[in-house]
Design a protein around this motif. Structure first.
Motif, PDB file in Angstrom:
ATOM      1  N   ALA A   1       0.830  -1.212   0.000  1.00  0.00           N
ATOM      2  CA  ALA A   1       0.000   0.000   0.000  1.00  0.00           C
ATOM      3  C   ALA A   1       0.862   1.259   0.000  1.00  0.00           C
ATOM      4  N   VAL A   2       1.911   1.274   0.809  1.00  0.00           N
ATOM      5  CA  VAL A   2       2.808   2.433   0.863  1.00  0.00           C
ATOM      6  C   VAL A   2       3.563   2.572  -0.462  1.00  0.00           C
ATOM      7  N   SER A   3       4.017   1.454  -1.008  1.00  0.00           N
ATOM      8  CA  SER A   3       4.727   1.472  -2.276  1.00  0.00           C
ATOM      9  C   SER A   3       3.855   2.029  -3.399  1.00  0.00           C
ATOM     10  N   THR A   4       2.620   1.604  -3.459  1.00  0.00           N
ATOM     11  CA  THR A   4       1.689   2.092  -4.469  1.00  0.00           C
ATOM     12  C   THR A   4       1.456   3.592  -4.317  1.00  0.00           C
ATOM     13  N   ALA A   5       1.288   4.052  -3.087  1.00  0.00           N
ATOM     14  CA  ALA A   5       1.067   5.482  -2.839  1.00  0.00           C
ATOM     15  C   ALA A   5       2.290   6.306  -3.253  1.00  0.00           C
ATOM     16  N   LEU A   6       3.491   5.808  -2.938  1.00  0.00           N
ATOM     17  CA  LEU A   6       4.709   6.529  -3.307  1.00  0.00           C
ATOM     18  C   LEU A   6       4.884   6.586  -4.817  1.00  0.00           C
ATOM     19  N   ARG A   7       4.616   5.479  -5.485  1.00  0.00           N
ATOM     20  CA  ARG A   7       4.727   5.457  -6.951  1.00  0.00           C
ATOM     21  C   ARG A   7       3.686   6.357  -7.597  1.00  0.00           C
ATOM     22  N   GLY A   8       2.507   6.446  -6.992  1.00  0.00           N
ATOM     23  CA  GLY A   8       1.470   7.332  -7.508  1.00  0.00           C
ATOM     24  C   GLY A   8       1.823   8.792  -7.345  1.00  0.00           C
ATOM     25  N   ALA A   9       2.511   9.123  -6.254  1.00  0.00           N
ATOM     26  CA  ALA A   9       2.874  10.515  -5.984  1.00  0.00           C
ATOM     27  C   ALA A   9       4.086  10.947  -6.802  1.00  0.00           C
ATOM     28  N   MET A  10       5.036  10.060  -6.982  1.00  0.00           N
ATOM     29  CA  MET A  10       6.293  10.369  -7.685  1.00  0.00           C
ATOM     30  C   MET A  10       6.634   9.201  -8.595  1.00  0.00           C
ATOM     31  N   ALA A  11       6.113   9.220  -9.801  1.00  0.00           N
ATOM     32  CA  ALA A  11       6.266   8.088 -10.718  1.00  0.00           C
ATOM     33  C   ALA A  11       7.730   7.803 -11.070  1.00  0.00           C
ATOM     34  N   HIS A  12       8.576   8.828 -11.090  1.00  0.00           N
ATOM     35  CA  HIS A  12       9.975   8.654 -11.470  1.00  0.00           C
ATOM     36  C   HIS A  12      10.833   8.086 -10.342  1.00  0.00           C
ATOM     37  N   LEU A  13      10.292   8.019  -9.137  1.00  0.00           N
ATOM     38  CA  LEU A  13      11.050   7.593  -7.970  1.00  0.00           C
ATOM     39  C   LEU A  13      11.062   6.069  -7.864  1.00  0.00           C
ATOM     40  N   PRO A  14      12.237   5.435  -7.869  1.00  0.00           N
ATOM     41  CA  PRO A  14      12.268   3.978  -7.693  1.00  0.00           C
ATOM     42  C   PRO A  14      11.938   3.606  -6.248  1.00  0.00           C
ATOM     43  N   VAL A  15      11.148   2.560  -6.076  1.00  0.00           N
ATOM     44  CA  VAL A  15      10.743   2.102  -4.747  1.00  0.00           C
ATOM     45  C   VAL A  15      11.211   0.659  -4.591  1.00  0.00           C
ATOM     46  N   ASP A  16      12.031   0.392  -3.569  1.00  0.00           N
ATOM     47  CA  ASP A  16      12.491  -0.962  -3.256  1.00  0.00           C
ATOM     48  C   ASP A  16      11.891  -1.382  -1.933  1.00  0.00           C
ATOM     49  N   ILE A  17      11.362  -2.594  -1.909  1.00  0.00           N
ATOM     50  CA  ILE A  17      10.842  -3.146  -0.656  1.00  0.00           C
ATOM     51  C   ILE A  17      11.874  -4.136  -0.135  1.00  0.00           C
ATOM     52  N   ASN A  18      12.368  -3.871   1.054  1.00  0.00           N
ATOM     53  CA  ASN A  18      13.360  -4.709   1.725  1.00  0.00           C
ATOM     54  C   ASN A  18      14.584  -5.011   0.866  1.00  0.00           C
ATOM     55  N   PRO A  19      15.354  -3.976   0.498  1.00  0.00           N
ATOM     56  CA  PRO A  19      16.588  -4.249  -0.247  1.00  0.00           C
ATOM     57  C   PRO A  19      17.598  -5.033   0.595  1.00  0.00           C
ATOM     58  N   ARG A  20      17.482  -4.942   1.907  1.00  0.00           N
ATOM     59  CA  ARG A  20      18.284  -5.740   2.848  1.00  0.00           C
ATOM     60  C   ARG A  20      17.321  -6.479   3.758  1.00  0.00           C
ATOM     61  N   THR A  21      17.819  -7.453   4.494  1.00  0.00           N
ATOM     62  CA  THR A  21      16.978  -8.194   5.426  1.00  0.00           C
ATOM     63  C   THR A  21      16.397  -7.229   6.457  1.00  0.00           C
TER      64      THR A  21
ATOM     65  N   ARG B   1      14.436  -5.701   9.869  1.00  0.00           N
ATOM     66  CA  ARG B   1      14.388  -6.003  11.305  1.00  0.00           C
ATOM     67  C   ARG B   1      13.106  -6.749  11.599  1.00  0.00           C
ATOM     68  N   ARG B   2      13.173  -7.667  12.514  1.00  0.00           N
ATOM     69  CA  ARG B   2      12.011  -8.475  12.872  1.00  0.00           C
ATOM     70  C   ARG B   2      10.947  -7.589  13.531  1.00  0.00           C
ATOM     71  N   ASN B   3       9.704  -7.787  13.102  1.00  0.00           N
ATOM     72  CA  ASN B   3       8.548  -7.082  13.664  1.00  0.00           C
ATOM     73  C   ASN B   3       8.685  -5.560  13.615  1.00  0.00           C
ATOM     74  N   SER B   4       9.284  -5.053  12.560  1.00  0.00           N
ATOM     75  CA  SER B   4       9.397  -3.603  12.425  1.00  0.00           C
ATOM     76  C   SER B   4       8.898  -3.191  11.047  1.00  0.00           C
ATOM     77  N   PHE B   5       8.462  -1.948  10.965  1.00  0.00           N
ATOM     78  CA  PHE B   5       8.019  -1.393   9.693  1.00  0.00           C
ATOM     79  C   PHE B   5       8.599  -0.001   9.603  1.00  0.00           C
ATOM     80  N   GLU B   6       9.498   0.189   8.645  1.00  0.00           N
ATOM     81  CA  GLU B   6      10.149   1.477   8.469  1.00  0.00           C
ATOM     82  C   GLU B   6      10.173   1.835   6.993  1.00  0.00           C
ATOM     83  N   VAL B   7      10.122   3.130   6.720  1.00  0.00           N
ATOM     84  CA  VAL B   7      10.210   3.637   5.353  1.00  0.00           C
ATOM     85  C   VAL B   7      11.303   4.698   5.345  1.00  0.00           C
ATOM     86  N   SER B   8      12.277   4.522   4.442  1.00  0.00           N
ATOM     87  CA  SER B   8      13.396   5.457   4.349  1.00  0.00           C
ATOM     88  C   SER B   8      13.570   5.926   2.918  1.00  0.00           C
ATOM     89  N   LEU B   9      14.078   7.128   2.795  1.00  0.00           N
ATOM     90  CA  LEU B   9      14.430   7.708   1.501  1.00  0.00           C
ATOM     91  C   LEU B   9      15.950   7.728   1.417  1.00  0.00           C
TER      92      LEU B   9
END
Length: 78
Positions: free
Chosen positions: A9-29, A31-39
């Motif tokens: 859902a967050v990825s879709t919203a980010l792509r909708g707001a900024m189509a040129h911005l690449p979005v990667d989900i979990n490029p690294r392993t 953290r357990r039980n955490s949800f973070e979004v970084s630029l």
């Protein structure tokens, strides 16, 4: 499952707001039980847009509304 659903859902919203911005989900392993979004900026610096660490219970507080992350992204790029 709930992490993946919220990440999509967050990825879709980010792509909708900024189509040129690449979005990667979990490029690294993640953290357990955490949800973070970084630029990651072009210069390699990282800006945290959302962190659910330390939030909750209830568990739903650990996940952002997609619009909240989009607003944080826009303010970080301004």
């Amino acid at each position: 499952r709930v992490f993946g659903r919220n990440a999509a859902a967050v990825s879709t919203a980010l792509r909708g707001a900024m189509a040129h911005l690449p979005v990667d989900i979990n490029p690294r392993t993640p953290r357990r039980n955490s949800f973070e979004v970084s630029l990651v900026k072009e210069d390699g610096s990282t800006v945290e847009l959302w962190s659910g660490i330390g939030k909750g219970p209830p568990r739903k507080l650990k996940f952002p509304q997609p619009e909240t992350v989009v607003e944080a992204l826009k303010s970080s790029l301004a």
